[in-house]
Design an enzyme around this catalytic site. Structure first.
Site, PDB file in Angstrom:
ATOM      1  N   PRO A 192     -28.021   6.201  80.956  1.00 15.22           N
ATOM      2  CG  PRO A 192     -29.773   6.106  79.430  1.00 15.22           C
ATOM      3  CD  PRO A 192     -29.103   7.015  80.370  1.00 15.22           C
ATOM      4  CD  GLU A 467     -31.089  21.207  79.658  1.00 12.82           C
ATOM      5  OE1 GLU A 467     -31.103  21.287  80.900  1.00 12.82           O
ATOM      6  OE2 GLU A 467     -30.606  22.099  78.948  1.00 12.82           O
ATOM      7  CD  GLU A 473     -28.879  25.092  78.209  1.00  8.32           C
ATOM      8  OE1 GLU A 473     -29.599  26.017  78.567  1.00  8.32           O
ATOM      9  OE2 GLU A 473     -28.500  24.189  78.978  1.00  8.32           O
TER      10      GLU A 473
HETATM   11  C1  NOJ Z   1     -30.840  26.301  81.614  1.00  9.12           C
HETATM   12  C2  NOJ Z   1     -31.928  25.679  80.791  1.00  9.12           C
HETATM   13  O1  NOJ Z   1     -31.481  24.487  80.194  1.00  9.12           O
HETATM   14  C3  NOJ Z   1     -32.363  26.677  79.741  1.00  9.12           C
HETATM   15  O2  NOJ Z   1     -33.333  26.120  78.876  1.00  9.12           O
HETATM   16  C4  NOJ Z   1     -32.877  27.924  80.416  1.00  9.12           C
HETATM   17  O3  NOJ Z   1     -33.129  28.903  79.422  1.00  9.12           O
HETATM   18  C5  NOJ Z   1     -31.836  28.493  81.390  1.00  9.12           C
HETATM   19  N1  NOJ Z   1     -31.331  27.493  82.266  1.00  9.12           N
HETATM   20  C6  NOJ Z   1     -32.442  29.606  82.234  1.00  9.12           C
HETATM   21  O4  NOJ Z   1     -33.447  29.081  83.052  1.00  9.12           O
HETATM   22 CA    CA Z   2     -29.505  23.199  80.832  1.00  6.91          CA
END
Ligand code: NOJ
Ligand code: CA
Length: 675
Positions: A192, A467, A473
Site C-alpha cells: 500500500p 512481517e 530486528e
Molecule cells: C529474519 C526474520 O525476520 C527474523 O524474525 C528471524 O529471526 C531471522 N530471519 C532468522 O530466521
Molecule cells: Ca525480516
C-alpha cells in the site's frame, strides 16, 4: 441508440450514462451506497478502456487507462462493449478474530464484458463507501491452453498532487524505511501507498486485495505525467509476469478513500474483497501473545547455531515456558531449534524435522502441553523453496503430532531456484500452498519475508500475521528504525493487514550484553545500535500495531523488576472493537481497542514531544473503570533516559479528560478495566 445507451436504460438507479466529452464516448457511472464515491468507466474513440474516480464531486483519479499485453495479443485498444450488468450486495459477516469482529460488506457492482476481435475481457468494478476496486478476467481463446501476461497497464492518474508515504518498488523486500514526499516526486513504489491532500480532507491508498495466484503489483511513474502511476508486475525468470490456464483472473486493484487517515485504518474494504473463510471450524485458531528465544540472536548475544552461546537449548526453552505460564503469555517460539543453521545460504541447508542435540523437542513440546502453553515452531527456509516444499508436509505432520499450534516461516535470502523473486507469481503460489497445508494440520502461521498482505486472512483465518515491514530486528544490527517509523506503518503497511513487528524491548540500549559478536555491522561496532523509542512507547505499540500473534520480544530476564510489564501481561491480542482517537501520519496517534468490557489504549509520538489530551468519551455512558496509565515521566529522555516511566492508577468514565505529556519517540499505554 448506442449499445451503451441501451445498456444504461436497462441498468439500476446507481448506474448512469453521462455525456461525452471531446475524446470520450459515453460513459457508465457507478456510485457507492452512500453516494460519496463515484466511478466512471468508458471506452474512448480508439477503443481504449478508461476509468475515473471522484469523491464528494471532487475528481480524485482523472482519466486512467486500463490495458494488457499478452504474449499473443496487445489488449490496449480496439475494445467494444458487449454488455454490462449491475449488482448490489449487503452482507454482515463475523471474523473469528481481528481488530473487530463484525464487518459490513456493502457495495454496488458494475460488470462489463468487452471484446477486441476474438479476445474477451471481463471487468468488474465495485464502489464501496470506503473506496473503489476493480479486477479483470481474460479467458483463453479457442485452442489456447495457457495465457501469458507480459504486462498489465493499469493507470492511477491523480488529479492533484498529494502528500505520499511510500517505500520503493522491490521484487524481494518491504523491509525499508518509508519516505514522505509529494506524489509528483515518487518514481516507483510498492503498495500500500498512502496519500493525503494538502487541506487534509482526503486520505487515499492504492493497494490490491486477494492476491492468490498472480504476481504482485508495484507502481511506476508514467514518464510523461508526474501525477500518474501505472502498474508493474514482478516477473518470472523468463520475463513472463503471470501464467494462467483457462482464464487469467487478477487480484482486485484497490483505491481506499476516506476523509482522514484514521478512516483508512478503519476501512474493511480489503477484507471484504476476499472470499469468505474456507475453514469452517475455526475453534483451533486463537490470537496469542508469545515470547521466545529470538532477540538475543539479533543483538549478537546468542546464536542460532549450536555452540557455547546457543539460544534454543532445552534449558532456555523450559525457562521461557515457565515465564509464559506465569505471565499470561499464551505461546513460545524458539529459533535455532533445528539443524542446518551452520549452512544458512547453502542449498538444502535447513532440516525442519531434526532438532539440535541440545534441544529436546519432545520434552519441550510435552512441557508446553503440561503448562498449557502453545508452541510455535520456527522454519527458516533461507529462500530454498524446493527443499522446503519437499519437507514441509512431513514437518507439519510432526508438529501436529507434537501438539504444536503454530509455525513461523522465514525466507531470508534470495529465492531458489534462482531467478525467482519473493513477490513473483511462483512465490505467491508457494506462500498460498503453505497457508493451505498449515490449515490442513491446524497450524497458525506467522510469515517473515512474506508476500504483502492483501486480506487473505478472511479466506484462511489461520494466516495470522506476517512481517513485510522493517521490524524490530533492524534495531539489533543496523542504525535502527527512526521515531517516525512506528507512526507511519499503521497507515501504510498496516492497511494490508496484521504486522508482526515484535514490540516490547525494555532494555532499550542493551548495553549489558557486552559479549555481542554476531553481525559486526557499523552500527554495532560504533556502539550505536539501540531502540529509538522510550519504554512507554514500546508498551503503546502493543495497541497501535495490530497483530493477532503479538510478541513480547525482549529476553525474559529484561522484564524482571519492571512494574510496566503488567501492561503486557494484561493486554489482549484479539479485539472486539477498535477506534482511532488521534491520527497524524508520521507524528502521533492514539488507538483504543476493546475486549469484552475492557479497553486498552496506546498513544505514541515521533520526532517531537507531544501532550495528548485524552478524552475518554469513547467509553459507554454510566460506567466507571479502573485505569492504569503507563507513560513517559518528566525524567524520560529518548537519548539519555529512555527506560524511565511513571505508572498512575485512576478511576475514569466517559467524562474524564486527561493531559498526558510524552517525550520525543515516547508514548503511553492505558488499561481500562470495567469495575
Ligand atoms: C529474519 C526474520 O525476520 C527474523 O524474525 C528471524 O529471526 C531471522 N530471519 C532468522 O530466521
Ligand atoms: Ca525480516
Amino acid at each position: 441508440m448506442t449499445k451503451l445507451k441501451q445498456l444504461a436504460m436497462l441498468l439500476a438507479g446507481f448506474l448512469m450514462l453521462s455525456a461525452c466529452d471531446n475524446h470520450q464516448k459515453e460513459t457508465l457511472e457507478l456510485s457507492s451506497p452512500d453516494k460519496q464515491n463515484q466511478l466512471t468507466v468508458g471506452i474512448d474513440n480508439e477503443g481504449k478502456v478508461f476509468y475515473l474516480v471522484s469523491r464528494n464531486q471532487q475528481t480524485v483519479l482523472d482519466t486512467s487507462y486500463l490495458g494488457w499485453t499478452l504474449k499473443t495479443a496487445n489488449l490496449q485498444k480496439g475494445f467494444e462493449m458487449v454488455d454490462a450488468s449491475t449488482d448490489h450486495k449487503k452482507e454482515q459477516w463475523e471474523a473469528p478474530w481481528g481488530e473487530r469482529k463484525q464487518h459490513l460488506n456493502e457495495y454496488n457492482e458494475l460488470t462489463l464484458n468487452l471484446q477486441q476481435g476474438d479476445r474477451k475481457v471481463q471487468l468488474a468494478f465495485r464502489a464501496f463507501d470506503d473506496g473503489v476496486a476493480f479486477r479483470y478476467e481474460i479467458p483463453a481463446v479457442s485452442l489456447e491452453d495457457s495465457l501469458f501476461l507480459m504486462e498489465e497497464h493499469t493507470q492511477f492518474n491523480f488529479k492533484q498532487d498529494l502528500s505520499a508515504w511510500w517505500i520503493h518498488a522491490n521484487y524481494d523486500t518491504y523491509e525499508q524505511l518509508y519516505k514522505h514526499s509529494p506524489l509528483s516526486e515518487v518514481k516507483d513504489a510498492s503498495t500500500p501507498i498512502t496519500f493525503e491532500s494538502a487541506d487534509g480532507k482526503l486520505a487515499a491508498s492504492i493497494h490490491e486485495a486477494a492476491l492468490t495466484d498472480f504476481a504482485e503489483m508495484m507502481l511506476y511513474k508514467e514518464a510523461d505525467n508526474p501525477l500518474c502511476l501505472r502498474s508493474v508486475l514482478t516477473p518470472w525468470p523468463d520475463k513472463v509476469k503471470v501464467r494462467a490456464k483457462g482464464t487469467l483472473k487478477s487480484p482486485w486493484r484497490t483505491l481506499q478513500l476516506a476523509d482522514n487517515a484514521a478512516g483508512l485504518v478503519m476501512s474493511d474494504m480489503i477484507l471484504n474483497l476476499n472470499e469468505p473463510s474456507k475453514i469452517t471450524d475455526t475453534s483451533w485458531i486463537q490470537p496469542m501473545k508469545y515470547v521466545g528465544v529470538w532477540w538475543g540472536m539479533h543483538i549478537g548475544h546468542q546464536t542460532w547455531t549450536m555452540g557455547p552461546r546457543h539460544g534454543a537449548t532445552t534449558k532456555h526453552a523450559l525457562e521461557y515456558i515457565d515465564f509464559a505460564a506465569a505471565n499470561n503469555i499464551q505461546a513460545v517460539l524458539f529459533e535455532g531449534w533445528n539443524t542446518g543453521w551452520d549452512k544458512w545460504g547453502e542449498k538444502d541447508a535447513f532440516d525442519h524435522i531434526t532438532p539440535y542435540a541440545d534441544f529436546d523437542l519432545d520434552k519441550v513440546a510435552a512441557y508446553c502441553k503440561e503448562k498449557g502453553i502453545a508452541l510455535i515452531m520456527h522454519n527458516e527456509t533461507g529462500g530454498d523453496i524446493p527443499s522446503y516444499e519437499a519437507l514441509m508436509d512431513k514437518a507439519f505432520a510432526k508438529y501436529r503430532k507434537l501438539g504444536a499450534e503454530g509455525v513461523k516461516t522465514g525466507y531470508a535470502g534470495g529465492i531458489m531456484p534462482r531467478g525467482h523473486y519473493h513477490h513473483g507469481q511462483f512465490m505467491v503460489r508457494h506462500y498460498r500452498k503453505v497457508v493451505e497445508l498449515a490449515a490442513k494440520y491446524h497450524l497458525m502461521l506467522d510469515v517473515h519475508e512474506p508476500i504483502k498482505d492483501t486480506g487473505i486472512r478472511r479466506t484462511w483465518p489461520n494466516m495470522m500475521t506476517r512481517e513485510g515491514v522493517r521490524g524490530m530486528e533492524w534495531n539489533g544490527w543496523s542504525d535502527g528504525n527512526p521515531p517516525s517509523h512506528h507512526l507511519i506503518i499503521p497507515f501504510t503497511r498496516g492497511l494490508g493487514g496484521p504486522i508482526d513487528y515484535t514490540p516490547g524491548i525494555f532494555d532499550l540500549k542493551y548495553e549489558r550484553y557486552n559479549d555481542r559478536v554476531a553481525w559486526n555491522t557499523t552500527a554495532q561496532v560504533m556502539g550505536e545500535a539501540r531502540i529509538h523509542t522510550t519504554l512507554s512507547k514500546q508498551l503503546a505499540l502493543f495497541v497501535t500495531l495490530y497483530s493477532p500473534l503479538q510478541m513480547a520480544s525482549d529476553m525474559i530476564e529484561n522484564y524482571e523488576g519492571h512494574p510496566a510489564f503488567q501492561f503486557i501481561r494484561d493486554v489482549p491480542a484479539d479485539w472486539d472493537d477498535t477506534k482511532l482517537l488521534d491520527a497524524k501520519i508520521g507524528e502521533h496517534m492514539v488507538t483504543a481497542r476493546r475486549k469484552g468490557t475492557n479497553w486498552y489504549v496506546g498513544g505514541a509520538t515521533a520526532d517531537n514531544a507531544h501532550t495528548f489530551e485524552m478524552d475518554f468519551s469513547f467509553l459507554p455512558e454510566g460506567k466507571k473503570y479502573q485505569a492504569t496509565l503507563y507513560a513517559d515521566s518528566e525524567e524520560t529522555n529518548l537519548e539519555s533516559n529512555p527506560g524511565t516511566y511513571r505508572i498512575e492508577k485512576l478511576t475514569v468514565d466517559r467524562q474524564t479528560k486527561l493531559s498526558i505529556p510524552c517525550t520525543k519517540s515516547g508514548g503511553f499505554a492505558i488499561s481500562i478495566l470495567a469495575e
